[in-house]
Design a protein around this motif. Structure first.
Motif, PDB file in Angstrom:
ATOM      1  N   LEU A 123      17.986   8.518  -7.482  1.00 20.49           N
ATOM      2  CA  LEU A 123      16.879   8.632  -7.549  1.00 20.49           C
ATOM      3  C   LEU A 123      15.858   7.506  -7.818  1.00 20.49           C
ATOM      4  CD1 LEU A 123      14.562  12.536  -6.150  1.00 20.49           C
ATOM      5  CD2 LEU A 123      16.665  10.671  -5.241  1.00 20.49           C
ATOM      6  N   GLN A 124      15.906   7.083  -9.020  1.00 22.95           N
ATOM      7  CA  GLN A 124      15.386   5.905  -9.128  1.00 22.95           C
ATOM      8  C   GLN A 124      15.798   4.422  -8.296  1.00 22.95           C
ATOM      9  OE1 GLN A 124      11.962   6.117 -11.013  1.00 22.95           O
ATOM     10  NE2 GLN A 124      12.539   3.873 -10.011  1.00 22.95           N
ATOM     11  N   GLU A 125      16.979   4.859  -8.087  1.00 19.59           N
ATOM     12  CA  GLU A 125      18.214   3.383  -8.037  1.00 19.59           C
ATOM     13  C   GLU A 125      17.658   3.271  -6.624  1.00 19.59           C
ATOM     14  OE1 GLU A 125      22.151   3.431  -9.247  1.00 19.59           O
ATOM     15  OE2 GLU A 125      21.252   5.170 -10.750  1.00 19.59           O
ATOM     16  N   ILE A 126      17.853   4.564  -5.787  1.00 17.45           N
ATOM     17  CA  ILE A 126      17.280   4.228  -4.657  1.00 17.45           C
ATOM     18  C   ILE A 126      16.126   3.712  -4.036  1.00 17.45           C
ATOM     19  CG2 ILE A 126      17.535   5.523  -2.111  1.00 17.45           C
ATOM     20  CD1 ILE A 126      19.493   7.749  -3.775  1.00 17.45           C
ATOM     21  N   ILE A 127      15.296   4.060  -4.596  1.00 15.85           N
ATOM     22  CA  ILE A 127      13.391   3.508  -4.514  1.00 15.85           C
ATOM     23  C   ILE A 127      13.704   2.284  -4.354  1.00 15.85           C
ATOM     24  CG2 ILE A 127      11.731   3.764  -5.113  1.00 15.85           C
ATOM     25  CD1 ILE A 127      11.941   7.161  -6.028  1.00 15.85           C
ATOM     26  N   ASP A 128      14.333   2.124  -5.709  1.00 15.72           N
ATOM     27  CA  ASP A 128      13.967   0.432  -6.315  1.00 15.72           C
ATOM     28  C   ASP A 128      15.203  -0.462  -5.003  1.00 15.72           C
ATOM     29  OD1 ASP A 128      13.180   1.088  -8.587  1.00 15.72           O
ATOM     30  OD2 ASP A 128      15.056   1.042  -9.602  1.00 15.72           O
ATOM     31  N   ALA A 129      16.539   0.181  -4.649  1.00 19.99           N
ATOM     32  CA  ALA A 129      16.953  -0.087  -3.629  1.00 19.99           C
ATOM     33  C   ALA A 129      16.401  -0.793  -2.171  1.00 19.99           C
ATOM     34  CB  ALA A 129      18.016  -0.089  -3.054  1.00 19.99           C
ATOM     35  N   GLY A 130      15.059   0.506  -1.889  1.00 13.64           N
ATOM     36  CA  GLY A 130      14.419   0.683  -0.801  1.00 13.64           C
ATOM     37  C   GLY A 130      13.361  -0.705  -0.860  1.00 13.64           C
ATOM     38  N   GLU A 131      12.891  -0.656  -2.695  1.00 14.86           N
ATOM     39  CA  GLU A 131      11.723  -2.054  -2.176  1.00 14.86           C
ATOM     40  C   GLU A 131      12.085  -3.484  -2.535  1.00 14.86           C
ATOM     41  OE1 GLU A 131       8.752  -3.319  -5.777  1.00 14.86           O
ATOM     42  OE2 GLU A 131       9.360  -1.234  -6.002  1.00 14.86           O
ATOM     43  N   LYS A 132      13.290  -3.219  -3.188  1.00 19.66           N
ATOM     44  CA  LYS A 132      14.562  -4.474  -2.844  1.00 19.66           C
ATOM     45  C   LYS A 132      14.199  -5.191  -1.442  1.00 19.66           C
ATOM     46  CE  LYS A 132      18.812  -6.634  -4.967  1.00 19.66           C
ATOM     47  NZ  LYS A 132      19.316  -7.676  -3.303  1.00 19.66           N
TER      48      LYS A 132
END
Length: 712
Positions: free
Chosen positions: A276-285
């Motif tokens: 989840l954290q990686e997916i959230i970070d991908a959305g922010e990026k």
């Protein structure tokens, strides 16, 4: 002049809407995108969402910040949400009279035909978690009265038409919207059945225009169609099937979107809930990479218009319950459901207390789903609506197992719950293979958590008993055993089961009779006894925490009813103590004795070896009328599925009471490997005894005596 300029600025401002798409775990990229949009000063007037997008959108509409939503989602145990199986530690003590069984279980319809499940996951824990995070929204039934006006969509399973939720229970609307076909059970509301909103419209842009949005930001996170090389399994094909329809309806609405944000999530699947954290970070990026387009849209919108004036409290978590109503029940009365819950009217309860009550009721194993709905009253109190879906009262389980001694066994287990009489249970097992058995156990309870019961248990079994000389198998005999027990018992919440019982039966050796076997060819065995049981294990096959104690006293005191006069006792205790993370320590003792019986050489002695006894010997390798076993071990549960253990055991046994005569101890060390699986658990143990022999014990499936407590 200043007033004119102010009015002109207000006239130039336009309303803004956010549309959140579905996409499973990929949907958490919405959170990262929201972080950037909020940093840039954008705040929507309207939100629409589908599936996981509906959940993220609803939380944002309730007033949670992106960071708060992130912490909320990261704090959830996503594996538990799809775990619809009852854990051993959660069961009532009365249910622990039977051991786990069944690789696969089917409910039987009115025609006694097995029913295939409508989905992989029933979703009871999902229902309860959605109630937890949306309980504060119960203060309004109008979704436009949330801090940000909100709608979500679902698809009517019968008509195939989209349905838009604008009012009612927010929890129910979200649960309907995220009912992924074949994975999560379709959701029923007021007689209508719904599946995932993404099937009809995965990015509900037009709903925002209908609400009044003049500018729309669409956030698209669903997976694209796979190529031929990436269609390798059932999940891939199911995902592709759903995405075909989603892709079609998406293209029809994308032209009405003023800004489309589509993060690159090619490295993530819709089931990657551990990332989840990686997916959230991908959305922010992805949002930061489109910062220019975001700022350009903001300049076209003008100053944001104020949202609706509301006194909505997103932290509301305590509710006064005026009435408790039950809906969906068929055979179980509303009074009985309220008894399971233990809740009272005109009382205050927190969100957690309401959830705990529903969870406790669910652990009765009579409901497929049970969840609460809060309906506000004008005076500030709430009506509590309990929605239930009962399990069918008839279930059939298939049970395949294998062990080193009895080899392959196949069984059918029929369970009738509250079918013959209210608050009763009938379990019948037919087993064929290395051991042939027919068992029938009927229990009538008086009470749920505390109470009394009576039992009728009958059995017939046929098995092979092996004879060993110097630990080598030399001969065998077929044994036919039949009999019954009947008893009166009590059960006390999570504390204890106690039963006073009568028993009778006959054991016969009828073929391949070994002259070296000490037990008689036929014997009648009848008497009375008392037994007790306590269990607080977190798991029966692979425990890491808790205590288990079982004791049985048997008394055969009449030569007219039994071939032998004797008094016997068998007791077993095990304590499991968590040490660190997934490592636990256990100690145990097992003791059996015919006391000072003069006929111990002729009595059927205790079987000491095997998986449930002294691991240094095979199941029938050692037997005696008096024995003691002490055990100590360390176990480690890795990745929630692999189990490892190391330990040692001490054994002493004799033809006379071991407490009165000193006997030498013998020892063995062992190492175990197991696979913790509901479908087909497995355990392999290698033990080294004092003779230097390595004894291997293999068990696959539920290689357990379901009725061990029911027997004499």
């Amino acid at each position: 002049m200043l007033l004119l300029c102010f009015c002109s600025a207000r006239l130039a401002a336009q309303t803004l809407g956010y549309a959140f798409s579905g996409g499973g775990a990929r949907g958490f990229a919405h959170i990262g995108v929201l972080k950037v949009l909020e940093e840039e000063g954008l705040k929507p007037n309207y939100i629409s969402g589908s599936s996981i997008g509906a959940i993220i959108g609803a939380l944002y509409a309730m007033g949670y910040t992106p960071s708060e939503i992130e912490q909320l989602c990261l704090g959830m145990n996503w594996d538990d949400l799809t775990r619809d199986l009852h854990q051993r530690k959660e069961l009532y003590i009365g249910q622990k009279r039977w051991l786990p069984y069944g690789n696969v279980e089917f409910e039987l319809n009115d025609s006694w035909m097995p029913q295939l499940p409508s989905s992989v996951f029933v979703g009871n824990r999902i229902n309860l978690e959605l109630f937890r995070i949306t309980a504060a929204a119960s203060q309004t039934r109008d979704f436009s009265a949330l801090p940000i006006s909100f709608v979500c969509n679902a698809t009517n399973l019968i008509s195939g038409k989209p349905h838009v939720f604008t009012e009612g229970s927010l929890m129910q609307a979200l649960r309907a919207s995220m009912s992924i076909p074949s994975l999560v059970k379709p959701f029923e509301i007021n007689g209508d059945i719904y599946i995932d909103g993404g099937v009809s419209q995965n990015l509900p842009i037009d709903l925002l225009h209908q609400m009044g949005a003049q500018k729309v930001v669409g956030i698209k996170v669903n997976s694209t169609l796979r190529n031929r090389n990436n269609l390798n399994n059932l999940v891939d094909i199911l995902d592709q099937t759903i995405n075909i329809g989603i892709t079609r309806n998406l293209q029809e609405h994308l032209d009405n979107c003023d800004l489309l944000l589509e993060p690159d999530l090619s490295g993530f699947s819709s089931t990657d809930y551990q990332k989840l954290q990686e997916i959230i970070d991908a959305g922010e990026k992805a949002a930061r990479e489109q910062i220019g387009q975001i700022r350009e849209l903001k300049s076209r919108i003008g100053d944001p218009l104020p949202g609706p004036t509301t006194d909505f409290d997103k932290h509301l978590s305590h509710f006064k319950i005026a009435e408790i109503n039950v809906t969906g029940n068929r055979f179980i009365s509303a009074v009985k459901v309220r008894e399971y819950l233990g809740l009272k009217t005109n009382s205050h309860y927190s969100t957690e207390e309401l959830l705990a009550a529903c969870t406790y009721a669910w652990n009765s194993q009579v409901f497929n789903t049970i969840y609460p709905e809060l309906i506000p009253r004008p005076d500030g109190s709430y009506d509590l609506e309990i929605h239930v879906k009962e399990k069918d009262r008839k279930t059939l389980a298939l049970n395949m197992s294998y062990n080193s001694d009895e080899k392959l066994n196949a069984g059918l287990v029929l369970a009738l719950n509250n079918y013959l009489l209210k608050n009763s249970k009938l379990i019948s097992e037919l087993k064929l293979g290395g051991k042939n058995e027919l068992n029938l156990d009927y229990v009538k309870n008086f009470g749920e958590q505390w109470g009394a019961y009576y039992r009728l248990f009958g059995y017939v079994n046929e098995k092979t008993i092996y004879d060993y000389v110097d630990h080598h198998r030399v001969s065998s005999a077929r044994s036919l055993d039949w009999g019954f027990t009947t008893g009166l018992g009590i059960f006390a919440k999570d504390i204890l089961i106690g039963e006073l019982f009568l028993y009778g039966g006959e054991t016969s050796l009828y073929s391949e009779i070994s002259s070296s076997l000490s037990i008689p060819k036929s014997s009648l065995n009848s008497g009375f006894g008392v037994k007790t049981y306590h269990e607080s294990l977190d798991d029966y096959l692979f425990p890491s925490k808790g205590l288990r104690i079982c004791t049985k006293f048997n008394f055969a005191r009449s030569m007219e009813l039994s071939d032998y006069i004797y008094s016997s006792f068998r007791g077993r205790g095990e304590l499991y103590i968590p040490l660190w993370k997934s490592i636990s320590y256990s100690i145990g003792t097992d003791y059996g004795s015919y006391f000072n019986s003069d006929t111990h050489d002729e009595l059927d002695p205790y079987i000491i070896g095997g998986m449930e006894g002294f691991l240094g010997y095979s199941r029938y390798e050692v037997s005696a009328p008096h024995y003691q076993i002490l055990s100590s071990s360390l176990s480690y549960l890795a990745y929630k599925y692999l189990w490892f253990s190391l330990g040692a055991q001490a054994l002493r046994y004799a033809d006379s009471d071991v407490w009165g005569v000193h006997k030498d101890w013998e020892f063995c060390s062992f190492a175990g490997l197991g696979i913790k699986s509901k479908l087909l658990p497995a355990k392999l143990i290698l033990a080294l005894n004092e003779a230097g022999k390595v004894n291997s014990l293999l068990s696959i499936g539920y290689d357990l005596d379901i009725f061990s407590f029911s027997r004499k």
